[in-house]
Write an enzyme that holds these catalytic residues in place. Structure first.
Site, PDB file in Angstrom:
ATOM      1  N   GLY A 224      19.158  -5.768  66.499  1.00 13.68           N
ATOM      2  CA  GLY A 224      19.893  -5.130  67.575  1.00 13.68           C
ATOM      3  C   GLY A 224      21.141  -4.400  67.139  1.00 13.68           C
ATOM      4  N   SER A 225      22.038  -4.241  68.085  1.00  9.29           N
ATOM      5  CA  SER A 225      23.213  -3.383  67.971  1.00  9.29           C
ATOM      6  C   SER A 225      24.231  -3.852  66.938  1.00  9.29           C
ATOM      7  CB  SER A 225      23.899  -3.316  69.338  1.00  9.29           C
ATOM      8  OG  SER A 225      25.136  -2.659  69.248  1.00  9.29           O
TER       9      SER A 225
END
Length: 132
Positions: free
Chosen positions: A61-62
């Protein structure tokens, strides 16, 4: 039993193992106020990372996930230490800026070797973990 690995972030911590075969996205996957895993369908859904030795394959993810790990630490709900099969930059940076001992690339797969609740000591400085 000692298992050698690779240092990501120095320091030493002991706690109960919390093990997942799933990668973790800290942004949107872990509540930074409580330390509870909130990602629906995740193997650790509903469990809390506070004070644990969090063992998982790696992050996903981010890039904001690094700062979520930092928020966990600032809020007093971070894991005591982290172990990855192979760390990636998001989780590694989060551990480093938060001062959370972390190792990866152990001689044995930690997700298969360590069980939930096992007492694990992570010596991030030496790159070694101990199971007791």
């Amino acid at each position: 039993m000692q298992i050698k690995g690779h240092r990501i972030c120095g320091g030493r911590a002991t706690g109960p193992a919390l093990v997942s075969k799933d990668a973790i996205s800290f942004l949107g996957g872990v509540d930074p106020g409580t330390g509870t895993v909130i990602e629906k369908g995740h193997a650790l859904y509903g469990k809390n990372v506070k004070g644990t030795v969090l063992i998982f394959p790696g992050g996903k993810g981010s890039t904001v996930g690094s700062y979520v790990i930092y928020q966990l630490m600032k809020n007093g709900v971070a894991p005591a230490a982290m172990i990855n099969i192979k760390a990636e930059p998001i989780v590694a940076v989060g551990a480093i800026i938060s001062g959370i001992p972390m190792v990866d690339r152990l001689e044995q797969n930690p997700v298969e070797t360590i069980k939930d609740g096992d007492t694990v000591t992570v010596d991030g400085t030496a790159g070694i973990i101990e199971l007791s």
